[in-house]
Design a protein around this motif. Sequence first.
Motif, PDB file in Angstrom:
ATOM      1  N   SER A   1       0.781  -1.212  -0.078  1.00 39.43           N
ATOM      2  CA  SER A   1      -0.203  -0.111  -0.007  1.00 39.43           C
ATOM      3  C   SER A   1       0.921   1.251   0.019  1.00 39.43           C
ATOM      4  CB  SER A   1      -0.952   0.068   1.280  1.00 39.43           C
ATOM      5  OG  SER A   1      -1.891  -0.862   1.000  1.00 39.43           O
ATOM      6  N   THR A   2       1.998   1.277   0.627  1.00 37.80           N
ATOM      7  CA  THR A   2       2.984   2.325   0.774  1.00 37.80           C
ATOM      8  C   THR A   2       3.437   2.435  -0.806  1.00 37.80           C
ATOM      9  OG1 THR A   2       3.498   1.704   3.167  1.00 37.80           O
ATOM     10  CG2 THR A   2       4.885   3.178   2.072  1.00 37.80           C
ATOM     11  N   LEU A   3       3.889   1.543  -1.447  1.00 42.24           N
ATOM     12  CA  LEU A   3       4.363   1.622  -2.669  1.00 42.24           C
ATOM     13  C   LEU A   3       3.324   2.035  -3.530  1.00 42.24           C
ATOM     14  CD1 LEU A   3       6.541   1.113  -4.596  1.00 42.24           C
ATOM     15  CD2 LEU A   3       5.872  -1.578  -4.944  1.00 42.24           C
ATOM     16  N   LEU A   4       2.029   1.636  -3.582  1.00 43.46           N
ATOM     17  CA  LEU A   4       0.805   2.210  -4.294  1.00 43.46           C
ATOM     18  C   LEU A   4       0.848   3.746  -4.390  1.00 43.46           C
ATOM     19  CD1 LEU A   4      -1.687   1.504  -6.415  1.00 43.46           C
ATOM     20  CD2 LEU A   4      -2.848   1.858  -4.080  1.00 43.46           C
TER      21      LEU A   4
ATOM     22  N   GLU B   1      -3.658   8.023  -1.548  1.00 42.13           N
ATOM     23  CA  GLU B   1      -3.692   8.250  -0.220  1.00 42.13           C
ATOM     24  C   GLU B   1      -4.540   6.855   0.717  1.00 42.13           C
ATOM     25  OE1 GLU B   1      -5.579  11.772   1.007  1.00 42.13           O
ATOM     26  OE2 GLU B   1      -4.010  13.054   0.117  1.00 42.13           O
ATOM     27  N   VAL B   2      -4.001   5.603   0.011  1.00 38.82           N
ATOM     28  CA  VAL B   2      -4.589   4.448   1.022  1.00 38.82           C
ATOM     29  C   VAL B   2      -3.866   4.374   2.207  1.00 38.82           C
ATOM     30  CG1 VAL B   2      -4.435   1.854   0.576  1.00 38.82           C
ATOM     31  CG2 VAL B   2      -4.879   3.436  -1.433  1.00 38.82           C
ATOM     32  N   GLY B   3      -4.806   3.876   3.174  1.00 35.91           N
ATOM     33  CA  GLY B   3      -4.290   3.695   4.542  1.00 35.91           C
ATOM     34  C   GLY B   3      -3.300   2.798   4.723  1.00 35.91           C
ATOM     35  N   VAL B   4      -2.193   2.693   5.285  1.00 35.99           N
ATOM     36  CA  VAL B   4      -1.297   1.798   5.716  1.00 35.99           C
ATOM     37  C   VAL B   4      -0.985   1.810   7.114  1.00 35.99           C
ATOM     38  CG1 VAL B   4       0.072   2.613   3.473  1.00 35.99           C
ATOM     39  CG2 VAL B   4       0.364   3.593   5.710  1.00 35.99           C
ATOM     40  N   GLY B   5      -0.516   0.563   7.531  1.00 35.90           N
ATOM     41  CA  GLY B   5      -0.119   0.177   9.036  1.00 35.90           C
ATOM     42  C   GLY B   5       0.866  -0.695   9.028  1.00 35.90           C
TER      43      GLY B   5
ATOM     44  N   ASP C   1      -3.808  -2.725  -5.823  1.00 42.80           N
ATOM     45  CA  ASP C   1      -3.083  -3.125  -4.358  1.00 42.80           C
ATOM     46  C   ASP C   1      -4.168  -4.182  -3.950  1.00 42.80           C
ATOM     47  OD1 ASP C   1      -1.705  -3.450  -2.290  1.00 42.80           O
ATOM     48  OD2 ASP C   1      -2.754  -2.008  -1.275  1.00 42.80           O
ATOM     49  N   THR C   2      -3.390  -5.326  -3.470  1.00 44.51           N
ATOM     50  CA  THR C   2      -4.412  -6.522  -3.404  1.00 44.51           C
ATOM     51  C   THR C   2      -4.109  -6.983  -2.039  1.00 44.51           C
ATOM     52  OG1 THR C   2      -2.925  -8.061  -4.349  1.00 44.51           O
ATOM     53  CG2 THR C   2      -4.515  -7.296  -5.925  1.00 44.51           C
ATOM     54  N   VAL C   3      -5.021  -7.851  -1.347  1.00 52.03           N
ATOM     55  CA  VAL C   3      -4.660  -8.474  -0.237  1.00 52.03           C
ATOM     56  C   VAL C   3      -3.382  -9.087  -0.139  1.00 52.03           C
ATOM     57  CG1 VAL C   3      -6.005 -10.619  -0.670  1.00 52.03           C
ATOM     58  CG2 VAL C   3      -5.734  -9.922   1.725  1.00 52.03           C
ATOM     59  N   GLY C   4      -2.811  -9.066   1.049  1.00 50.29           N
ATOM     60  CA  GLY C   4      -1.458  -9.495   1.443  1.00 50.29           C
ATOM     61  C   GLY C   4      -1.701 -11.109   1.382  1.00 50.29           C
ATOM     62  N   PHE C   5      -0.579 -11.850   1.105  1.00 52.24           N
ATOM     63  CA  PHE C   5      -0.538 -13.327   1.308  1.00 52.24           C
ATOM     64  C   PHE C   5       0.014 -13.704   2.653  1.00 52.24           C
ATOM     65  CE2 PHE C   5      -0.475 -13.559  -3.682  1.00 52.24           C
ATOM     66  CZ  PHE C   5      -1.736 -13.160  -3.526  1.00 52.24           C
ATOM     67  N   ILE C   6      -0.058 -14.958   2.825  1.00 51.36           N
ATOM     68  CA  ILE C   6       0.714 -15.650   4.040  1.00 51.36           C
ATOM     69  C   ILE C   6       0.991 -16.861   3.890  1.00 51.36           C
ATOM     70  CG2 ILE C   6      -1.424 -15.973   5.107  1.00 51.36           C
ATOM     71  CD1 ILE C   6      -0.137 -14.735   7.709  1.00 51.36           C
ATOM     72  N   GLU C   7       1.843 -17.557   4.594  1.00 51.81           N
ATOM     73  CA  GLU C   7       2.200 -18.987   4.688  1.00 51.81           C
ATOM     74  C   GLU C   7       0.671 -19.709   5.025  1.00 51.81           C
ATOM     75  OE1 GLU C   7       5.727 -20.923   6.235  1.00 51.81           O
ATOM     76  OE2 GLU C   7       6.570 -19.150   6.502  1.00 51.81           O
ATOM     77  N   LYS C   8       0.265 -20.845   4.545  1.00 50.64           N
ATOM     78  CA  LYS C   8      -0.822 -21.568   4.908  1.00 50.64           C
ATOM     79  C   LYS C   8      -1.974 -20.646   5.026  1.00 50.64           C
ATOM     80  CE  LYS C   8       1.588 -23.153   8.647  1.00 50.64           C
ATOM     81  NZ  LYS C   8       1.865 -23.850   9.677  1.00 50.64           N
ATOM     82  N   LEU C   9      -2.067 -20.140   3.839  1.00 52.36           N
ATOM     83  CA  LEU C   9      -3.402 -18.968   3.562  1.00 52.36           C
ATOM     84  C   LEU C   9      -4.340 -20.245   3.732  1.00 52.36           C
ATOM     85  CD1 LEU C   9      -4.121 -16.214   3.521  1.00 52.36           C
ATOM     86  CD2 LEU C   9      -4.605 -16.598   0.926  1.00 52.36           C
ATOM     87  N   PRO C  10      -5.496 -19.842   4.877  1.00 54.30           N
ATOM     88  CA  PRO C  10      -6.508 -20.693   4.853  1.00 54.30           C
ATOM     89  C   PRO C  10      -7.465 -20.822   3.474  1.00 54.30           C
ATOM     90  CG  PRO C  10      -6.499 -19.342   6.732  1.00 54.30           C
ATOM     91  CD  PRO C  10      -5.560 -18.738   5.857  1.00 54.30           C
ATOM     92  N   HIS C  11      -7.970 -22.210   3.332  1.00 50.25           N
ATOM     93  CA  HIS C  11      -8.403 -22.404   2.010  1.00 50.25           C
ATOM     94  C   HIS C  11      -9.660 -21.582   1.884  1.00 50.25           C
ATOM     95  CE1 HIS C  11      -9.679 -24.493  -1.576  1.00 50.25           C
ATOM     96  NE2 HIS C  11     -11.043 -24.693  -1.013  1.00 50.25           N
TER      97      HIS C  11
END
Length: 421
Positions: free
Chosen positions: A214-217, A224-228, A253-263
């Motif tokens: 989001s900061t990169l976007l 002015e997309v919210g970042v945190g 900008d899309t949702v972030g990924f993560i290990e073992k993202l729940p199906h």
Amino acid sequence: MNGAGVSNARARQRALAIGISDGRGEADPLAELKELLRTAGVATAGEAVQQRSTPDADRYFGRGKLTELKQQVAACDANLVACNDELAPRQERNLEEALGVPVIDRTAVILDIFADHAHSAEGKLQVELAQLEYNLARMRGLWTHLERLGGGIGTRGPGESQIETDRRLARDRIAALRRRLVRLERNRGVMRARRERSSLPRVALAGYTNAGKSTLLNALTGAEVGVGDRLFHTLDPTTRSLELSGRDFLLTDTVGFIEKLPHQLVEAFKATLEETVLADLILHVVDAAAPEERRLADMQAVDAVLEEIGAGEKPRLLVLNKADLLDGGARHEAALRHGDAVLVSALAGDGLDELRVTIEAAFEDTLADVELLIPYSQGARLHELHELAGDLQRTEREDGVLVKGKVPTSELHRFEDLTVI
């Protein structure tokens, strides 16, 4: 309960984080779970890891470990146990019976974070759908509040138990949510079709959660997309216009990924993740300041999700973000290790010009040189060409404007009648 009450309730939760490890040298196998708990507002009171290749099918940990685990729960004054994997319903029940405290798994923590961070109507529906589908198999009288959805009195059939009623109401709610999401998807399809007709190149930001997408976007587009500094801060996709050499691009900008993202989340957010699948170029944003082992694991997790959603073969550009947190030696090492990457700091602005040039270069093969003569009576065609080609070389002539530029090959047919022979 108001927002302050919820925050206070969460603050009082103290979790014992547990997980298994195959002993292959992970520095901290529970690091991500503890960060998820922090984001959810839960304190980590302690942790326990058992060395084994696979979880116990009935209790997750081995039977002999449970007595020790119960003592550890009491010693660290935990009122919750959080597991680093998704638990089968029987594993969850057996752990709760053995330990005497509520047990949640990784998926439940992620779903809680998503519920807290979803802001759009569609995002909230997607989260609710994922939660219902996850909880349906674990239902133990948890859904009596859904009875009002069926009208209360008269919803229970002859001989039907409360749990059966709750399950039926949950299934009805799931079906209703899916219908609403289908309608929203149709509406989004109309908007997407308009963007496709504009033939603007589409670029999607993908990457591990909290990598700075989001900061990169914001840095590239002036949005002015919210970042945190927390996991899954961005759930709802955001698309902004990015201008490069006078040519417009669409950056999402899309949702972030993560290990073992729940199906359940991959399924529920499939429509959101489509923005990545439909992109012409994916910017894989990586936290360059993360330890090497963590960074490589994050990249593998993103690759796995991109494969799962059907975007594995899409053209991809690696972007190492947060370069401002690296010293000179670390920057040099990162550049050597990832020779095809662009090193940037979205926060400080370093490397953004190089990134813009690299994005343009990635689309060079999709463009064709044109020389067109546009009559003065067809000024609208010149505006149309500017939108597609960006900067043009123009020469004013008596019979019109002679222009030279680059146009997407897929759009050449629109200007065949203006081609200079």
